[in-house]
Design a protein around this motif. Structure first.
Motif, PDB file in Angstrom:
ATOM      1  N   ASP A   1      -1.002 -17.951   2.708  1.00 14.38           N
ATOM      2  CA  ASP A   1      -0.502 -18.248   4.052  1.00 14.38           C
ATOM      3  C   ASP A   1      -0.711 -17.086   5.033  1.00 14.38           C
ATOM      4  OD1 ASP A   1       1.407 -16.586   3.006  1.00 14.38           O
ATOM      5  OD2 ASP A   1       3.087 -17.948   3.279  1.00 14.38           O
ATOM      6  N   GLY A   2      -1.559 -16.121   4.657  1.00 13.75           N
ATOM      7  CA  GLY A   2      -1.970 -15.080   5.589  1.00 13.75           C
ATOM      8  C   GLY A   2      -1.120 -13.834   5.642  1.00 13.75           C
ATOM      9  N   ILE A   3      -0.189 -13.658   4.707  1.00 14.14           N
ATOM     10  CA  ILE A   3       0.598 -12.420   4.648  1.00 14.14           C
ATOM     11  C   ILE A   3      -0.195 -11.399   3.832  1.00 14.14           C
ATOM     12  CG2 ILE A   3       2.733 -11.337   3.820  1.00 14.14           C
ATOM     13  CD1 ILE A   3       3.147 -13.161   6.235  1.00 14.14           C
ATOM     14  N   ILE A   4      -0.270 -10.182   4.357  1.00 11.95           N
ATOM     15  CA  ILE A   4      -1.012  -9.113   3.687  1.00 11.95           C
ATOM     16  C   ILE A   4      -0.065  -7.949   3.474  1.00 11.95           C
ATOM     17  CG2 ILE A   4      -2.885  -7.447   3.988  1.00 11.95           C
ATOM     18  CD1 ILE A   4      -4.135  -9.739   5.815  1.00 11.95           C
ATOM     19  N   LYS A   5      -0.038  -7.432   2.260  1.00 14.56           N
ATOM     20  CA  LYS A   5       0.784  -6.250   1.951  1.00 14.56           C
ATOM     21  C   LYS A   5      -0.156  -5.141   1.503  1.00 14.56           C
ATOM     22  CE  LYS A   5       5.185  -8.212   1.385  1.00 14.56           C
ATOM     23  NZ  LYS A   5       6.222  -7.681   2.205  1.00 14.56           N
ATOM     24  N   ILE A   6       0.019  -3.967   2.102  1.00 15.48           N
ATOM     25  CA  ILE A   6      -0.817  -2.813   1.782  1.00 15.48           C
ATOM     26  C   ILE A   6       0.087  -1.663   1.353  1.00 15.48           C
ATOM     27  CG2 ILE A   6      -2.497  -1.162   2.652  1.00 15.48           C
ATOM     28  CD1 ILE A   6      -3.279  -3.315   4.756  1.00 15.48           C
ATOM     29  N   HIS A   7      -0.122  -1.206   0.133  1.00 15.16           N
ATOM     30  CA  HIS A   7       0.612  -0.062  -0.422  1.00 15.16           C
ATOM     31  C   HIS A   7      -0.265   1.166  -0.155  1.00 15.16           C
ATOM     32  CE1 HIS A   7       2.177   1.924  -4.414  1.00 15.16           C
ATOM     33  NE2 HIS A   7       2.483   2.617  -3.345  1.00 15.16           N
ATOM     34  N   TYR A   8       0.273   2.122   0.612  1.00 15.39           N
ATOM     35  CA  TYR A   8      -0.540   3.297   0.950  1.00 15.39           C
ATOM     36  C   TYR A   8       0.267   4.579   0.814  1.00 15.39           C
ATOM     37  CZ  TYR A   8       1.672   3.500   5.614  1.00 15.39           C
ATOM     38  OH  TYR A   8       2.563   3.615   6.648  1.00 15.39           O
ATOM     39  N   LYS A   9      -0.472   5.673   0.728  1.00 12.20           N
ATOM     40  CA  LYS A   9       0.128   7.000   0.638  1.00 12.20           C
ATOM     41  C   LYS A   9      -0.118   7.696   1.969  1.00 12.20           C
ATOM     42  CE  LYS A   9      -0.388   9.070  -3.240  1.00 12.20           C
ATOM     43  NZ  LYS A   9      -0.887   9.859  -4.386  1.00 12.20           N
ATOM     44  N   GLY A  10       0.957   8.248   2.566  1.00 13.75           N
ATOM     45  CA  GLY A  10       0.851   8.909   3.858  1.00 13.75           C
ATOM     46  C   GLY A  10       1.212  10.380   3.765  1.00 13.75           C
ATOM     47  N   TYR A  11       1.898  10.893   4.798  1.00 12.09           N
ATOM     48  CA  TYR A  11       2.296  12.306   4.853  1.00 12.09           C
ATOM     49  C   TYR A  11       3.017  12.752   3.592  1.00 12.09           C
ATOM     50  CZ  TYR A  11       1.454  12.458   9.908  1.00 12.09           C
ATOM     51  OH  TYR A  11       0.898  12.421  11.142  1.00 12.09           O
TER      52      TYR A  11
END
Length: 194
Positions: free
Chosen positions: A155-165
């Protein structure tokens, strides 16, 4: 800000409903969220990247003082009258025109200033100019990041697990607008991991 950390250790299994990112998907989203090649070039900041500097549970809770922090919505120099009103001598001041802010909010989040939760904002509005002001002492808040993994639902939901500061990990959630316009996305939330 009332934002709640989420638990990304509970990552759904791939299924008919959920598709994990490929390497090409990761490259695409790295480009979507990338900051400009010349990070010192004013007025070229990517609002998708700036949104990664904010933690929020819903678009209306995005902190505008962080989203617009680097002044990529350029305006004429601040006048002495504005400095006097803001009591900001010796500080950096950004003037933010709602006519420039709204298109960014609509493009990135699908909202306008009318939808914003003003309880979480740190800006001053001056009726005389019809603009918002951000008084600060520094700038250049861009998010260096690395996408760890992601998935899209049917249904178009996108989850992105990312590493930041400082290796802090987040999950940013998007809604695909491909059915409305080519390759469009709205950010729904950006939350740190527990």
């Amino acid at each position: 800000y009332g934002d709640v950390p989420i638990d990304a250790t509970v990552w759904p299994e791939e299924s008919e409903y959920i598709t994990y990112f490929t390497e090409d998907d990761i490259k695409f989203f790295m480009q979507l969220f990338a900051f400009p090649a010349d990070r010192f070039a004013r007025h070229q900041n990517n609002p998708f990247n700036m949104a990664m500097c904010c933690a929020f549970t819903a678009p209306e809770n995005v902190q505008l003082h962080l989203l617009f922090y680097n002044g990529f919505l350029y305006s004429d120099p601040i006048t002495q009258e504005e400095r006097d009103f803001l009591q900001s001598e010796g500080m950096d001041v950004m003037r933010l025109d709602p006519d420039l802010m709204n298109p960014v909010l609509e493009d990135v989040f699908g909202i306008t200033l009318d939808d914003i939760n003003w309880d979480v904002q740190r800006m001053t509005y001056w009726e005389k100019t019809g603009c918002y002001y951000l008084v600060h002492s520094d700038c250049l808040m861009l998010m260096d990041f690395e996408i760890i993994r992601g998935y899209a639902t049917k249904d178009g939901i996108i989850k992105i697990h990312y590493k930041g500061y400082f290796d802090t990990e987040y999950v940013i959630t998007l809604q695909s607008l491909a059915q409305y316009r080519e390759c469009g996305y709205h950010i729904i939330s950006n939350l740190p991991l527990k």
